[in-house]
Design a protein around this motif. Structure first.
Motif, short mmCIF file in Angstrom:
data_model
loop_
_atom_site.label_atom_id
_atom_site.label_comp_id
_atom_site.label_asym_id
_atom_site.label_seq_id
_atom_site.Cartn_x
_atom_site.Cartn_y
_atom_site.Cartn_z
N ASN A 8 0.76 -1.21 0.03
CA ASN A 8 0.10 0.01 0.01
C ASN A 8 0.99 1.22 0.03
O ASN A 8 0.40 2.32 0.33
CB ASN A 8 -1.15 0.07 1.25
CG ASN A 8 -1.93 -1.13 1.04
OD1 ASN A 8 -2.55 -1.54 0.13
ND2 ASN A 8 -2.09 -1.74 2.31
N GLU A 9 2.09 1.17 -0.31
CA GLU A 9 3.00 2.44 -0.50
C GLU A 9 2.87 2.91 -1.86
O GLU A 9 2.93 2.43 -2.77
CB GLU A 9 4.37 2.00 -0.11
CG GLU A 9 5.21 3.09 0.02
CD GLU A 9 6.56 3.00 0.63
OE1 GLU A 9 7.19 3.72 1.19
OE2 GLU A 9 7.16 1.66 0.34
N VAL A 10 2.80 4.21 -1.78
CA VAL A 10 2.78 5.14 -3.36
C VAL A 10 3.91 6.16 -3.31
O VAL A 10 4.08 6.92 -2.25
CB VAL A 10 1.41 5.79 -3.24
CG1 VAL A 10 1.33 6.42 -4.72
CG2 VAL A 10 0.20 4.53 -3.33
N VAL A 11 4.59 6.20 -4.28
CA VAL A 11 5.38 7.37 -4.60
C VAL A 11 4.72 8.72 -4.77
O VAL A 11 3.83 8.76 -5.75
CB VAL A 11 6.55 7.12 -5.41
CG1 VAL A 11 7.35 8.19 -5.91
CG2 VAL A 11 7.39 5.89 -5.40
N LEU A 12 4.96 9.45 -3.99
CA LEU A 12 4.30 10.79 -4.04
C LEU A 12 5.23 11.79 -4.87
O LEU A 12 4.88 12.71 -5.73
CB LEU A 12 3.93 11.45 -2.58
CG LEU A 12 3.07 10.48 -1.70
CD1 LEU A 12 2.84 11.22 -0.56
CD2 LEU A 12 1.72 10.55 -2.55
N LYS A 13 6.33 11.96 -4.69
CA LYS A 13 7.47 13.15 -5.12
C LYS A 13 8.81 12.47 -5.46
O LYS A 13 9.05 11.70 -4.20
CB LYS A 13 7.43 14.23 -4.41
CG LYS A 13 6.50 15.26 -4.66
CD LYS A 13 6.95 16.22 -5.76
CE LYS A 13 5.71 17.33 -5.79
NZ LYS A 13 5.49 17.61 -7.29
N ALA A 14 9.54 12.81 -5.98
CA ALA A 14 11.05 12.35 -6.21
C ALA A 14 11.72 13.48 -6.91
O ALA A 14 11.20 14.09 -7.60
CB ALA A 14 11.22 11.14 -7.03
N GLY A 15 13.16 13.53 -6.50
CA GLY A 15 13.96 14.68 -6.77
C GLY A 15 15.49 14.20 -6.73
O GLY A 15 15.70 13.35 -6.00
N ASP A 16 16.11 14.76 -7.77
CA ASP A 16 17.75 14.46 -7.59
C ASP A 16 18.31 15.25 -6.69
O ASP A 16 17.91 16.36 -6.31
CB ASP A 16 18.36 14.96 -9.03
CG ASP A 16 18.07 14.04 -10.19
OD1 ASP A 16 17.49 12.92 -9.85
OD2 ASP A 16 17.74 14.67 -11.49
N THR A 17 19.27 14.75 -6.03
CA THR A 17 19.77 15.12 -4.74
C THR A 17 21.29 14.62 -4.55
O THR A 17 21.75 13.67 -5.28
CB THR A 17 18.92 14.93 -3.57
OG1 THR A 17 19.66 16.00 -2.66
CG2 THR A 17 18.84 13.91 -3.08
N ASN A 18 21.86 15.04 -3.52
CA ASN A 18 23.21 14.36 -3.11
C ASN A 18 23.34 14.57 -1.44
O ASN A 18 22.74 15.39 -0.99
CB ASN A 18 24.43 14.62 -3.78
CG ASN A 18 24.64 16.18 -3.89
OD1 ASN A 18 24.65 16.57 -2.70
ND2 ASN A 18 24.82 17.11 -4.83
N GLN A 19 24.23 13.84 -1.02
CA GLN A 19 24.66 13.86 0.19
C GLN A 19 26.11 13.74 0.54
O GLN A 19 26.82 13.11 -0.31
CB GLN A 19 24.12 12.60 1.09
CG GLN A 19 22.44 12.88 1.64
CD GLN A 19 22.25 11.94 2.72
OE1 GLN A 19 22.47 10.84 2.56
NE2 GLN A 19 21.79 12.37 3.65
N VAL A 20 26.50 14.63 1.41
CA VAL A 20 27.90 14.59 1.81
C VAL A 20 28.14 13.51 3.01
O VAL A 20 27.79 13.70 4.16
CB VAL A 20 28.48 16.09 2.07
CG1 VAL A 20 30.05 15.76 2.59
CG2 VAL A 20 28.36 16.67 0.95
#
Length: 102
Positions: A8-20
């Motif tokens: 029952n999980e749905v993707v709502l938003k996604a975006g490109d990013t990075n982490q240090v």
């Protein structure tokens, strides 16, 4: 790149990013679903840096912008005191969505 979703999980938003992480910049995607936030690395050999944050574990979401030409993003503070910073182009949309979820 695929993310295994819970029932029952749905993707709502996604975006490109990075982490240090550990003095390394890890490129990936920040995925917001109706049950959690997920940071998924783009390279399989870096999958140890994948991160899952459940909404119950979020203490605060802080919007930031460090100067005129610096990237803007969100900083997710978890209840265990850890802070996760995600530079995002669509910071306002994703940040407001996360704020409504926790």
């Amino acid at each position: 790149m695929t993310v295994k979703l819970y029932p029952n999980e749905v993707v709502l938003k996604a975006g490109d990013t990075n982490q240090v992480i550990e003095n390394n910049t890890v490129d990936g995607k920040l995925i917001v679903t109706n049950q959690r936030i997920y940071f998924k690395t783009l390279k399989d050999e870096l999958e140890k840096f994948n991160l899952e944050i459940l909404f119950d574990n979020i203490l605060e979401v802080i919007f930031y912008k460090n100067g005129l030409f610096a990237p803007k993003g969100i900083n997710v503070v978890t209840r265990d005191g850890r802070s996760h910073s995600f530079p995002l182009k669509n910071r306002d949309e994703i940040g407001q969505l996360i704020n409504r979820m926790y």
